[in-house]
Scaffold this motif. Sequence first.
Motif, short mmCIF file in Angstrom:
data_model
loop_
_atom_site.label_atom_id
_atom_site.label_comp_id
_atom_site.label_asym_id
_atom_site.label_seq_id
_atom_site.Cartn_x
_atom_site.Cartn_y
_atom_site.Cartn_z
N ASP A 130 42.40 24.04 13.59
CA ASP A 130 43.20 24.70 14.62
C ASP A 130 44.46 25.34 14.06
O ASP A 130 44.81 26.47 14.42
CB ASP A 130 43.59 23.69 15.71
CG ASP A 130 42.38 23.22 16.52
OD1 ASP A 130 41.30 23.83 16.38
OD2 ASP A 130 42.52 22.23 17.27
N ARG A 159 43.73 28.65 12.14
CA ARG A 159 42.83 29.64 12.74
C ARG A 159 43.46 31.03 12.82
O ARG A 159 42.83 32.04 12.46
CB ARG A 159 42.42 29.14 14.13
CG ARG A 159 41.16 29.79 14.67
CD ARG A 159 40.61 28.95 15.81
NE ARG A 159 40.01 27.71 15.32
CZ ARG A 159 39.86 26.61 16.04
NH1 ARG A 159 40.29 26.59 17.29
NH2 ARG A 159 39.29 25.55 15.52
N LEU A 185 35.53 30.85 13.19
CA LEU A 185 36.88 30.36 13.45
C LEU A 185 36.85 29.05 14.24
O LEU A 185 37.62 28.12 13.97
CB LEU A 185 37.69 31.41 14.21
CG LEU A 185 37.99 32.71 13.45
CD1 LEU A 185 38.64 33.74 14.38
CD2 LEU A 185 38.91 32.44 12.26
N GLN A 186 35.96 28.97 15.20
CA GLN A 186 35.91 27.78 16.07
C GLN A 186 35.27 26.58 15.39
O GLN A 186 35.72 25.44 15.58
CB GLN A 186 35.14 28.13 17.35
CG GLN A 186 35.88 29.11 18.26
CD GLN A 186 35.05 29.51 19.46
OE1 GLN A 186 33.83 29.32 19.50
NE2 GLN A 186 35.71 30.11 20.45
N ARG A 197 42.09 34.26 10.68
CA ARG A 197 41.63 35.42 11.46
C ARG A 197 42.34 36.69 10.99
O ARG A 197 41.71 37.71 10.70
CB ARG A 197 41.90 35.18 12.94
CG ARG A 197 41.39 36.29 13.87
CD ARG A 197 41.78 35.98 15.32
NE ARG A 197 41.07 36.82 16.26
CZ ARG A 197 41.44 38.05 16.62
NH1 ARG A 197 42.52 38.59 16.07
NH2 ARG A 197 40.72 38.75 17.49
N VAL A 217 37.12 26.49 10.89
CA VAL A 217 38.55 26.55 10.55
C VAL A 217 39.34 25.59 11.42
O VAL A 217 39.15 25.53 12.64
CB VAL A 217 39.08 27.99 10.73
CG1 VAL A 217 40.54 28.08 10.29
CG2 VAL A 217 38.22 28.97 9.94
#
Length: 712
Positions: free
Chosen positions: A34, A37, A28-29, A41, A32
């Motif tokens: 911001d 995200r 995610l960090q 998720r 993906v």
Amino acid sequence: MIDGILTPGNDPVGGGDLVVGDTFTGFLQEVVNDDARDSVRASAINVLEGALSAGPSSTGLVVGRVQSGKTLSYEGVIALARDNGFSLVIVISGISNPLLTQGERRLKGDLGSADKDGWLFAVPNDKQQSLQQIEQALQNVQANWSKASTPKAYKQTAVVVLLKHHGGILNLTGLFDRVDFSGQRVLIIDDEADQASLNTLAKKGKQSATYGNLLALRDSLPGHYYLQYTATPQAPLLIAIDDALSPDFVRVLEPGVGYTGGDRYFGSADKLVKTIGAQDLAAADHPNGPPPEGLRQAMLEFLIGVAHVVTTGKPKTRSMLVHPSRQKDSHADFVRWITGMKKDWQDKYEHQDEVFPVKLQQEFRDAWNELATTHPAIATFDECWDALDIVFRNLNIVEVNTRQGQTPVINWIPTQSYILVGGQAIDRGFTVEGLTVTYMPRGPGTRTADTVQQRARFFGYKASYLGLCRVYLESDVRDDFEMYVEHEKDMLAALRDIEAGNESLKEWKRQFLLDNKMKATRASVISIPMIHVKAKDRWIADTKPVRDDAPPLATAHAHAIEALTGVEWTETPFGHRAGYATLTDALELLVQTSPESWLAEPNVQALLLNLSKLQDDEPTEAVVRVVWMRPDGGLARRQLTSDGGVQLFQGRNASGYYGDRDEFDPAAPLTIQLHEVEVVERGTKRPLGEYLVTAWRIPEESRVGWLIEVGT
């Protein structure tokens, strides 16, 4: 939900809460954006939870949109799967080597960013890796995961990226007959699951090679979870319910912020979609003549859009797609035209100090004016004109097919722009980065809905530069896309309802909004009996009212009066009583006065679906015409015909009456007639019963049809 770190190997097959650990968090960090995200998720958790809830050997259908981020979704699921004790992931990706290479590169890059040392990649189609080497690597993975005492750092998740080809799948199955992953969690991702995987020989009682080998692969991995990813789920939804690839559950992926799909291109008044004229189509059939005028216009608009990007000083990939047909000779003709125009324009541009190209500049100015109507932030024309020097020098024209031996793999470079010409190779799964202009001078072909949708490479995350986009389509193809938008909207609404738990996917009676001109998918894979029903431009009535479950006339009459309480009746010149009711009243009338056996017939099911759609489309309750036929004339006597029915409608007569079939309001979305009849036996005239029969007519302007499952 537990946020923490899974120690891989702890109860790899058992249940328990889903864990969000380091790998998924890293994905995610690092991978993906911001703004996406939270949605990535949530969707990854939703998909994997669905699989684990369904249990080992289950099949899940994950439905996205064309160019909406399905790959990002299943990458997220893979990262989350590692956190939750999955030792092996198999990604069956694409039916061609370029698509396999495209998918492999992305998986290695994105998953490596999420967890640098967490993966062991195996690609059986890669000549650098022999099956023997892959087998040895998988034995090590299996051995490390089989012992709970093995430290996490030594427990890599194996990722096998496989071409969707029966031979490769067979070889991999043989490998798992020797390397035993039973007792461990295994994830299988079938990308573009509606293509090649399904049994094309089901109607002949046989198994197609790829399908049969997929089943064998699944049998060799008893702890696996199978996820079908597609933007066109018609085929997986229409195979037999007891088929091993028939999905047990469904998840619908919602596009992220900035996605532009069919409803944006075909549901608005913007000038994004243009119709290719007959002159262009005729020109395309004469390769020795000048290029089609529409192609020239599309190319001018594309180059101005690229020039605008150059003026910003921030290089970004921009592409144009020319999709003439599947015939490679046609591709070569278009490449020659495009190359010739580019060479001619570049030559005139570079020698403008000698002879200024007034006509050419005006053509580019006209293209700039066109784009400025939908993208007001475009750089000035003078700035764009000055930037064309860089555009011409960094323009790549690529023929995307196997005419030169192998389909080329595009290495997208931000400082470059691309004009791609191709057919089947760019139909499905092929990502065209920065696509702005599409020129598609081809007819509708077989008008198969999932094929039409897969050609929409121009969908995607384009909100920031949508005003620079243009799509040129032949008129029938444009109509097909417009019809598909409504089809997809209805289908996804039904799948969301199933996902919410309101109905079981296995028990769901398949019903698709689909114009009669179109087919849902290729006939060879459909195993569920379906019927295509047109609910427009004709009367739908119960012509066989003598039924065991028909309500008595008095009961039906009372229900009709109750349903139509709010109607203000007026007398018509020919003895009818007419007024207007709401759609809610109409639905109540249909359900309350009709025999259940008639309501179950496909054409009436289509009518019910049509009324529900009208109600959804007209939240303000559009009015429908209601005509009570000759209420003061007593019961109309109708005798049985030879087929056991009745002739319900009275025809024209000498007094000037135009006939019952013409008693409707063409401006209303629906006209309803109510007939009170006495049915008598043919010949003897013996009374068989008295009935209220309703007749329903949707005007010709409605293009709605329905594909409906028949039988039980």
